[in-house]
Design an enzyme around this catalytic site. Structure first.
Site, PDB file in Angstrom:
ATOM      1  CB  CYS A   1      -0.910   0.000   1.220  1.00 33.12           C
ATOM      2  SG  CYS A   1      -2.576   0.441   0.783  1.00 33.12           S
ATOM      3  CG  LEU A   2       2.569   2.523   3.168  1.00 34.47           C
ATOM      4  CD1 LEU A   2       3.284   2.622   4.493  1.00 34.47           C
ATOM      5  CD2 LEU A   2       1.706   3.757   2.973  1.00 34.47           C
TER       6      LEU A   2
END
Lengths: 97, 132, 105, 120
Positions: free
Chosen positions: C104-105
């Site tokens: 997600c990052l």
């Protein structure tokens, strides 16, 4: 100036939160189940009217709900282009749902 | 103006996802640019290639895909929201050793950084929620 | 030593409960890293972070947490890069047996 | 041109729906990319701040524990709807260190005072 979009029925606490946080000069657009707050004679419609905000309903949702023919005074009907136009005029939007 | 759209509403319940698609179309029609549409939480269902809508009713997945094809729109599904709902593209299916590829090719899977970036670049950010 | 089947295609532990210091050595060896005291200090710190915040850190909070717990000299990304080259938060978390990041990052 | 300011509004209790978690993930991601948003806990969103959460029995992370990592992400101030706090009989003593209860006027100023709002 904030455009508030409301997409929940009048009994939902989000409508109350929206009403208490409306500022003078804000606008409110009712979408989805939010359109029931524009029913003429309803308590929600009275509270909306008292808020002093510019009031709008999205045409397709109001028509689907059967609200279009029983619209409270002072609520204007807007289409998708009108929704976009509101976001042009009001630089930020808070979604209540 | 440059718009970023955040779609949280499920395409399978309520009107939020289709409202967002119509909004995108209308914004483009008024000469605006849409930097990115980011689907998060229940919103990621919009990319589910295996969803079948009843005949005669709107097909939100097809609606988004058609919009993307006509306007070269970037549609991004949040990876963590997508994975837990069974939405996998080739890369993620390989990564998690699953057979099914369930993301419609009009969509890509990406991280929240893409929402952050779109928000930073946009003149307008519009959120489409559904009933939670 | 855990069998190959204990790790997924990307070399992450399938079951976090399988983690032990010996497994950390195995995970590190697969990445070409021989664990020294400095590595262990950060591995323990990552596991503390996970116990405290129930999440794996991104780079920025990891650096800050290191500064807080190990002092300003070690709270630097260049220091962490020297121990876990490339992406210290991700690689360190992998070796420390923290959940696989969902990218997600 | 400087980066636009972002207000992230989170209005849902932590476990009944995934929205609170999604909002927190978005906040952490933005901060990890050096664009920490302003966080506003509104309505039932203030319930995310309750201390003593242990979500191990329901198979998920304790939301408050993840919230406690926000200062490490550079988010030191949490704006909290004081009317909602009062409605749940919560006081400042229940809140994380950086929490700042705000009244309606201050919330209006937050809404109007950011370039963008992400409404969760």
């Amino acid at each position: 100036m904030v455009l508030h979009t409301v997409n929940c029925p009048p009994s939902h606490p989000a409508l109350g939160q929206c009403l208490r946080l409306l500022a003078p000069g804000d606008a409110l657009l009712l979408l989805g189940d939010g359109v029931y707050a524009a029913l003429a004679g309803s308590r929600a419609a009275a509270e909306l009217a008292a808020s002093g905000a510019a009031l709008h309903v999205l045409d397709v949702d109001a028509r689907a709900a059967g609200v279009l023919e029983r619209l409270a005074d002072g609520v204007s009907v807007c289409d998708d282009e009108g929704f976009v136009a509101l976001t042009e005029r009001y630089p930020r939007q808070q979604a209540w749902y | 103006m440059n718009y970023a759209l955040l779609v949280l509403a499920s395409p399978f319940s309520g009107t939020g996802s289709l409202t967002a698609a119509r909004f995108a179309e209308a914004a483009l029609g008024r000469g605006h640019h849409i930097a990115r549409v980011f689907f998060l939480d229940q919103g990621v269902g919009a990319g589910m290639a295996t969803a079948v809508s009843p005949q005669g009713e709107a097909d939100p997945v097809a609606r988004w895909a058609d919009l993307a094809a006509r306007h070269d729109l970037e549609l991004v599904l949040c990876v963590s929201s997508a994975l837990k709902r069974g939405l996998l593209d080739d890369t993620e299916a390989a990564r998690y050793e699953r057979e099914a590829h369930t993301v419609h090719p009009a969509f890509e899977i990406g991280g929240l950084g893409l929402l952050v970036e779109a928000t930073a670049q946009a003149d307008r950010v519009v959120t489409f929620g559904g009933s939670a | 030593m855990l069998p190959d089947s204990a790790f997924d295609k990307e070399g992450f532990l399938r079951e976090l409960d399988d983690w032990s210091p010996a497994v950390a050595e195995q995970l590190a060896a697969a990445e070409g890293i021989a664990l020294g005291a400095a590595h262990w200090e950060v591995i323990e710190l990552l596991r503390d972070y996970y116990r405290q915040f129930e999440s794996s850190p991104a780079m920025r909070p990891l650096v800050k947490y290191c500064a807080l717990k190990l002092g300003p000299d070690k709270g630097k990304s260049i220091y962490l890069m020297s121990l876990f080259p490339g992406s210290p938060a991700k690689l360190g978390s992998k070796i420390a047996g923290l959940p696989k990041p969902d990218n997600c990052l | 041109m400087s980066a636009p300011s972002v207000l992230l509004v989170t209005r849902h209790a932590p476990y009944g729906a995934s929205l609170a978690r999604s909002a927190l993930d978005a906040a952490l991601a933005a901060a990890a990319f050096d664009r920490p948003p302003t966080l506003l806990f509104l309505g039932d969103g203030v319930l995310q701040l309750l201390p003593g959460q242990d979500a191990s029995g329901i198979g998920t992370r304790s939301h408050r524990r993840v919230l406690d990592s926000l200062p490490l992400y550079g988010i030191d101030t949490l704006y909290v709807d004081s009317q909602a706090l009062a409605g749940h009989d919560l006081t400042a003593a229940d809140l994380p260190p950086g929490a700042r209860p705000v009244d309606d006027a201050a919330i209006r100023a937050l809404l109007a005072g950011h370039d963008h709002i992400l409404g969760f």
